[in-house]
Design a protein around this motif. Structure first.
Motif, PDB file in Angstrom:
ATOM      1  N   VAL A   1       0.849  -1.069   0.001  1.00 24.67           N
ATOM      2  CA  VAL A   1      -0.232   0.022   0.105  1.00 24.67           C
ATOM      3  C   VAL A   1       1.039   1.316   0.063  1.00 24.67           C
ATOM      4  CG1 VAL A   1      -1.647   1.156   1.338  1.00 24.67           C
ATOM      5  CG2 VAL A   1      -1.913  -1.195   1.147  1.00 24.67           C
ATOM      6  N   VAL A   2       0.890   2.090  -1.147  1.00 24.79           N
ATOM      7  CA  VAL A   2       1.731   3.031  -1.244  1.00 24.79           C
ATOM      8  C   VAL A   2       0.886   4.440  -0.948  1.00 24.79           C
ATOM      9  CG1 VAL A   2       3.131   4.511  -2.806  1.00 24.79           C
ATOM     10  CG2 VAL A   2       2.873   2.085  -3.315  1.00 24.79           C
ATOM     11  N   PRO A   3       1.409   5.131   0.034  1.00 23.97           N
ATOM     12  CA  PRO A   3       0.890   6.576   0.630  1.00 23.97           C
ATOM     13  C   PRO A   3       0.647   7.299  -0.788  1.00 23.97           C
ATOM     14  CG  PRO A   3       2.937   6.623   1.358  1.00 23.97           C
ATOM     15  CD  PRO A   3       2.691   5.082   0.658  1.00 23.97           C
ATOM     16  N   SER A   4       0.255   8.517  -0.613  1.00 29.80           N
ATOM     17  CA  SER A   4      -0.251   9.616  -1.613  1.00 29.80           C
ATOM     18  C   SER A   4       1.036  10.382  -1.572  1.00 29.80           C
ATOM     19  CB  SER A   4      -1.386  10.227  -1.177  1.00 29.80           C
ATOM     20  OG  SER A   4      -1.163  11.181  -0.182  1.00 29.80           O
TER      21      SER A   4
ATOM     22  N   ASP B   1       8.471  11.113   4.282  1.00 31.19           N
ATOM     23  CA  ASP B   1       7.447  11.547   5.123  1.00 31.19           C
ATOM     24  C   ASP B   1       6.163  10.960   5.325  1.00 31.19           C
ATOM     25  OD1 ASP B   1       9.412  13.676   5.575  1.00 31.19           O
ATOM     26  OD2 ASP B   1       8.543  15.093   4.287  1.00 31.19           O
ATOM     27  N   GLU B   2       5.959   9.777   4.466  1.00 28.44           N
ATOM     28  CA  GLU B   2       4.998   9.127   4.635  1.00 28.44           C
ATOM     29  C   GLU B   2       5.208   7.619   5.002  1.00 28.44           C
ATOM     30  OE1 GLU B   2       2.009  10.448   4.183  1.00 28.44           O
ATOM     31  OE2 GLU B   2       2.627  12.374   3.658  1.00 28.44           O
ATOM     32  N   VAL B   3       4.130   6.957   5.376  1.00 24.44           N
ATOM     33  CA  VAL B   3       4.068   5.389   5.589  1.00 24.44           C
ATOM     34  C   VAL B   3       3.265   4.637   4.974  1.00 24.44           C
ATOM     35  CG1 VAL B   3       3.955   3.904   7.603  1.00 24.44           C
ATOM     36  CG2 VAL B   3       4.726   5.985   8.182  1.00 24.44           C
ATOM     37  N   GLY B   4       4.220   3.629   4.207  1.00 24.34           N
ATOM     38  CA  GLY B   4       3.191   2.670   3.350  1.00 24.34           C
ATOM     39  C   GLY B   4       3.095   1.333   4.295  1.00 24.34           C
TER      40      GLY B   4
ATOM     41  N   LEU C   1      12.776   8.891  -4.380  1.00 29.90           N
ATOM     42  CA  LEU C   1      13.657  10.359  -4.277  1.00 29.90           C
ATOM     43  C   LEU C   1      14.232  10.432  -5.803  1.00 29.90           C
ATOM     44  CD1 LEU C   1      14.629  12.934  -3.295  1.00 29.90           C
ATOM     45  CD2 LEU C   1      16.730  11.466  -2.316  1.00 29.90           C
ATOM     46  N   VAL C   2      14.853   9.346  -6.097  1.00 32.56           N
ATOM     47  CA  VAL C   2      15.535   9.279  -7.619  1.00 32.56           C
ATOM     48  C   VAL C   2      14.451   9.491  -8.632  1.00 32.56           C
ATOM     49  CG1 VAL C   2      16.496   7.979  -9.465  1.00 32.56           C
ATOM     50  CG2 VAL C   2      17.566   7.840  -6.971  1.00 32.56           C
ATOM     51  N   ASP C   3      13.423   8.812  -8.561  1.00 33.14           N
ATOM     52  CA  ASP C   3      12.159   9.126  -9.572  1.00 33.14           C
ATOM     53  C   ASP C   3      11.641  10.466  -9.427  1.00 33.14           C
ATOM     54  OD1 ASP C   3      12.191   6.623 -10.427  1.00 33.14           O
ATOM     55  OD2 ASP C   3      10.556   5.770  -9.362  1.00 33.14           O
ATOM     56  N   ARG C   4      11.511  11.142  -8.137  1.00 35.68           N
ATOM     57  CA  ARG C   4      11.045  12.360  -8.191  1.00 35.68           C
ATOM     58  C   ARG C   4      12.163  13.285  -8.681  1.00 35.68           C
ATOM     59  NH1 ARG C   4       9.248  14.412  -2.280  1.00 35.68           N
ATOM     60  NH2 ARG C   4      11.226  13.978  -1.898  1.00 35.68           N
ATOM     61  N   LEU C   5      13.402  13.140  -8.476  1.00 37.47           N
ATOM     62  CA  LEU C   5      14.375  14.028  -8.962  1.00 37.47           C
ATOM     63  C   LEU C   5      14.444  13.861 -10.623  1.00 37.47           C
ATOM     64  CD1 LEU C   5      17.319  13.539  -6.566  1.00 37.47           C
ATOM     65  CD2 LEU C   5      15.886  15.641  -6.942  1.00 37.47           C
ATOM     66  N   ARG C   6      14.301  12.620 -11.263  1.00 34.92           N
ATOM     67  CA  ARG C   6      14.155  12.294 -12.429  1.00 34.92           C
ATOM     68  C   ARG C   6      12.877  12.997 -13.212  1.00 34.92           C
ATOM     69  NH1 ARG C   6      13.621   7.236 -12.338  1.00 34.92           N
ATOM     70  NH2 ARG C   6      15.873   6.784 -12.514  1.00 34.92           N
ATOM     71  N   ARG C   7      11.843  13.052 -12.371  1.00 35.91           N
ATOM     72  CA  ARG C   7      10.581  13.666 -13.031  1.00 35.91           C
ATOM     73  C   ARG C   7      10.837  15.346 -12.961  1.00 35.91           C
ATOM     74  NH1 ARG C   7       7.765  10.213  -9.806  1.00 35.91           N
ATOM     75  NH2 ARG C   7       7.512  11.921  -8.137  1.00 35.91           N
ATOM     76  N   GLU C   8      11.616  15.631 -12.036  1.00 34.55           N
ATOM     77  CA  GLU C   8      11.825  17.365 -11.719  1.00 34.55           C
ATOM     78  C   GLU C   8      12.713  17.745 -12.772  1.00 34.55           C
ATOM     79  OE1 GLU C   8      13.114  17.934  -8.119  1.00 34.55           O
ATOM     80  OE2 GLU C   8      11.170  17.703  -7.065  1.00 34.55           O
ATOM     81  N   ALA C   9      13.707  16.677 -13.117  1.00 39.13           N
ATOM     82  CA  ALA C   9      14.731  17.178 -14.257  1.00 39.13           C
ATOM     83  C   ALA C   9      14.236  17.198 -15.674  1.00 39.13           C
ATOM     84  CB  ALA C   9      15.866  16.292 -14.025  1.00 39.13           C
TER      85      ALA C   9
END
Length: 851
Positions: free
Chosen positions: A289-292, A360-363, A401-409
């Motif tokens: 279960v992945v948090p938002s 910051d979230e919990v799955g 984090l890597v995915d988020r940085l990749r998306r931001e890039a």
């Protein structure tokens, strides 16, 4: 050996899905066994059991049933091979019973053991019964075919028994692997060698069976001794297998951590986590279960029966209540009420749920429905699960984090290459696309074409209706261009109201002209904006490779030349002509010379004084640039300033003048002359967001107070982009710099915006000042400008004062400062310093200027 496959999941249509495929295999095994036995006894006839056989048949059936209580499970991924000591009664059955009766004893006795001791039901029970039918049939027929009969009294007879038992066990292992492959994963065949690891144990139990047969021929009490030895063997081997599986579990944990470290892709990591959690915990299902995250809703990711990741938006139901505490950080060991009814939305039979910190979230990581060989999940399983989850959380958080940085890039790259208003490629991206197209057609006869489009009088839309309406028009223009061009090329917005179209392969110039004509017609259709109907007319310039250039910069520049020629001639569409190009070799050479002159600081900065006519004091001076070319002599500012603006040299030229002016102003003030200095800014300067920072730095370096610097901006520059200009002017005003509108009266609609801008003075253009003595219309303009300036608390400066009559009139009208040849021509720095030192306050008699 007693193999057993992983359990089936839910009911499926017959023959389809994991359960259906295993059911078909079960039916085939049962049918095949019955057919082989029927063919075998078709000629031999059914056996007639003697007294001994009638005694042995129930005894052996009972032994087969009892052995099902002594099971050692060998793990093979999610499935398992259950090893028992059933080879002992199987050897006795081969020796003392006819093959048909041996099959009956094995099937019936084993089935009772599964039913009563291991609680198997349904398809799993049916498959194992069919499997044992095949296994015992293979063993009995092999034993008979190799000449086995009666007690094994020599080595040859022993080898026959070994061959029959080993072959039967191998066939059973293959069939179990087939069942697991059909149910879970075709890749199970790669793990068949692991399923055969129990063959040494089979040889040992077969040997015990041979010993039992020989011993019981002497005394039935051998069976008691055999039972004790068998139990001891079972316990010893179970301990050995448990230890081996413990080592294997540690190895799997290490392999799990290595697999996590080997990937940074979130989906791949989730697959590793779910597969490992399901297999190591011996569970039927696993999910995460992945948090938002990033405004995306919470999701449930599960591994289905075919090892596919299934992502769904989390919609919790009653079946999820059991794992909810894990979302608050509490691990959950769940066991359902044995009496609960089975339903699609019912909780699982048992399960484990542990929190997985993800930033910051919990799955929540979940496994449910333990496999039969595990029994019910225990606290030890929960501890192992928490260890897996700890490793998983670190890897998943890093991958997120890597995915988020990749998306931001990717987003930043997209923003860097696309226009935010229309979503079209911007100038940088368009130039790259053009270069790519040129390269791909380098050796062809036909190259790409560039159509540069500029909307006519678009500034009036912004001025009259506001920027929101202007943006809506630009978006509509972009949509129409894309629809018209379609797959023939690429549309881009280069900035402001300028668009470009790349026609990737123009076979003729006519083809480009036809496309341009289509675009003109499309844009001539009115744009509806509420009750208003607006017309977005355009001027289009065309340049085609290789006729008009073979590189991106040249094509863009010549398309721009053609576009401006179209705008000047009001023809809407124009192909590049050399005659329209002002960038002649001489002009380009002059630009190069200007760049060198700026770099070497060869341009001279001169100063023209400003006079307060009411006191006769010189209050400041305007800094002006002069260029003496080594070949062409003196070049007027109205020639080299446009060159600088067109070639991008205006910024270094402005900085040179500004730095020189502040340095001279500091020298004047040190000599006791508290003057201010004025410097002109170009239109491009107001589009430079770093200008306030540069001005602040130069003021600090020179030591000149901010209020001693006046920056003059032309009225037309401000009116071209009032919002953008105001942003920079507000920052300059915040520094304390004085701001002046130069050439006042030559622009449009500026009176209404004067009060919105942070101004200190207006400077009446010389075209009105020079004829005030003879032209009543110019006098009216000057009088209005002076009155308006004073009404807005602005100083009024008049430039171009060249005679006594003009001077006298401006004094009477109340101009605050005057500037012109009557007072002094622009002077080089040293001459200005000398002129300033010898200057005395002039006599002002009835508006006349006298030294």
């Amino acid at each position: 050996m007693n193999p057993s496959p992983a359990p089936a999941e839910g009911p499926r249509p017959w023959g389809r899905g994991p359960q259906g495929r295993v059911a078909v295999l079960t039916l085939a095994l049962g049918t095949g066994t019955a057919s082989v036995l029927a063919l075998t006894y078709l000629h031999r006839g059914l056996p007639t059991p003697g007294t001994a056989a009638l005694v042995w048949l129930p005894v052996l059936a009972l032994l087969f049933a009892v052995t099902e209580g002594f099971v050692i499970h060998l793990r093979v991924r999610r499935g398992s091979h259950g090893m028992t000591i059933s080879e002992i009664p199987l050897v006795l059955a081969l020796i003392h019973l006819d093959p048909l009766l041996a099959v009956a004893a094995r099937t019936v006795g084993g089935g009772l053991g599964l039913l009563l001791l291991r609680g198997q039901r349904g398809l799993k029970l049916g498959f194992n019964l069919a499997l044992w039918g095949v296994q015992s049939t293979v063993a009995a027929l092999t034993f008979t075919a190799l000449g086995g009969a009666g007690l094994p009294r020599d080595l040859t007879a022993w080898l026959v028994i070994y061959a029959a038992v080993l072959l039967a066990d191998t066939v059973a292992a293959i069939l179990v692997t087939a069942a697991i492959a059909l149910h879970d994963d075709p890749g199970e065949w790669r793990r068949l060698p692991a399923a055969l690891r129990g063959e040494p144990f089979v040889l040992i139990t077969a040997s015990l069976g041979i010993v039992a047969a020989i011993g019981m021929a002497q005394t039935p009490w051998t069976l008691v001794l055999l039972g004790a030895v068998s139990v001891a063997l079972y316990l010893a081997y179970r301990a050995f297998v448990t230890q081996q599986q413990g080592h294997a579990q540690v190895d799997e944990l290490y392999a799990f951590t290595r697999a996590l470290d080997g990937s940074r892709d979130t989906q791949a990591l989730i697959r590793v986590v779910l597969e490992q959690a399901r297999d190591q915990l011996r569970a039927a299902q696993a999910q995460l279960v992945v948090p938002s995250f990033d405004d995306k809703p919470a999701a449930r990711v599960r591994l289905d029966s075919r090892d596919r990741l299934v992502n769904t938006v989390l919609a919790r139901g009653p079946a999820d209540d059991w794992w909810t505490p894990a979302r608050d950080g509490a691990p959950v060991l769940w066991r359902a009420d044995p009496g609960q009814p089975e339903a699609p939305d019912a909780p699982p039979r048992d399960g484990l749920a542990v929190p997985v910190p993800l930033g910051d979230e919990v799955g929540v990581l979940i496994v449910a429905d333990s496999l039969p060989d595990v029994g019910t999940f225990q606290p030890a399983h929960l501890r192992l699960f928490e260890a897996l989850a700890n490793h998983a959380s670190v890897a998943l958080a890093r991958a997120h984090l890597v995915d988020r940085l990749r998306r931001e890039a990717e987003e930043k790259e997209h923003m860097a290459l696309h226009d935010p208003l229309t979503g079209l490629p911007n100038r940088r991206h368009f130039q790259a696309l053009l270069e790519e197209s040129l390269e791909s057609t380098r050796h062809d006869d036909h190259g790409p074409a560039v159509l540069l489009l500029d909307l006519d009088r678009f500034g009036e839309v912004n001025e009259a209706l506001g920027y929101e309406t202007g943006d809506a028009v630009l978006q509509e223009v972009a949509a129409r261009l894309q629809q018209s061009v379609a797959d023939r090329g690429q549309v881009a917005r280069l900035g402001g109201d300028e668009f470009a179209v790349l026609l990737r392969r123009a076979r003729t110039v006519v083809e480009s002209v036809d496309l341009g004509s289509d675009l003109v017609r499309e844009l001539e259709r009115p744009v509806q904006r509420g009750p208003l109907s607006l017309n977005a007319r355009a001027s289009i310039g065309i340049a085609v490779a290789p006729d008009h250039g073979d590189d991106a910069e040249t094509l863009l520049r010549r398309a721009d030349v053609a576009m401006h020629a179209a705008k000047s001639s009001h023809t809407a569409l124009r192909v590049y002509l050399p005659a329209d190009d002002q960038n002649t070799p001489d002009r380009l050479a002059l630009i190069t010379d200007l760049r060198d002159a700026i770099d070497r600081r060869d341009l001279l900065v001169v100063f023209q004084p400003k006079l307060d006519p009411h006191t006769g004091d010189v209050t400041g001076a305007e800094a002006l640039s002069r260029w003496h070319h080594p070949t062409h002599g003196s070049i007027p500012p109205d020639q080299f300033i446009p060159l600088a603006e067109h070639s991008g040299l205006i910024r270094p030229l402005t900085l040179h003048v500004l730095e020189s002016a502040l340095r001279r102003c500091a020298a004047w003030r040190r000599d006791g002359h508290p003057l201010h200095v004025a410097v002109n800014l170009s239109a491009n300067s107001l589009h430079d967001p770093t200008l306030p920072e540069v001005v602040a730095r130069l003021l600090a370096q020179s030591g000149v107070p901010a209020e001693a610097l006046t920056l003059e901006i032309t009225e037309s520059t401000i009116m071209a982009n009032p919002a953008g200009a105001k942003a920079v002017l507000d920052q300059l005003h915040g520094l304390g710099v004085r701001l002046s509108i130069d050439d006042f009266g030559t622009g449009y609609s500026s009176l209404g915006r004067l009060r919105e801008l942070p101004l200190h003075e207006v400077k009446i253009d010389r075209s009105f000042v020079q004829r005030v003595a003879v032209d009543h219309r110019d006098r009216a303009v000057v009088r209005s400008a002076v009155q308006l300036g004073h009404a807005l608390d602005l100083e009024v400066v008049a430039e171009g004062v060249e005679d006594q009559e003009t001077y006298a009139y401006l004094v009477r009208e109340g101009c605050n400062l005057l500037q012109g040849f009557l007072i002094s021509r622009p002077l080089p720095p040293d001459e200005f310093a000398g002129w300033l030192a010898g200057h005395r306050a002039p006599n002002v008699v009835q508006g006349r200027f006298t030294a």
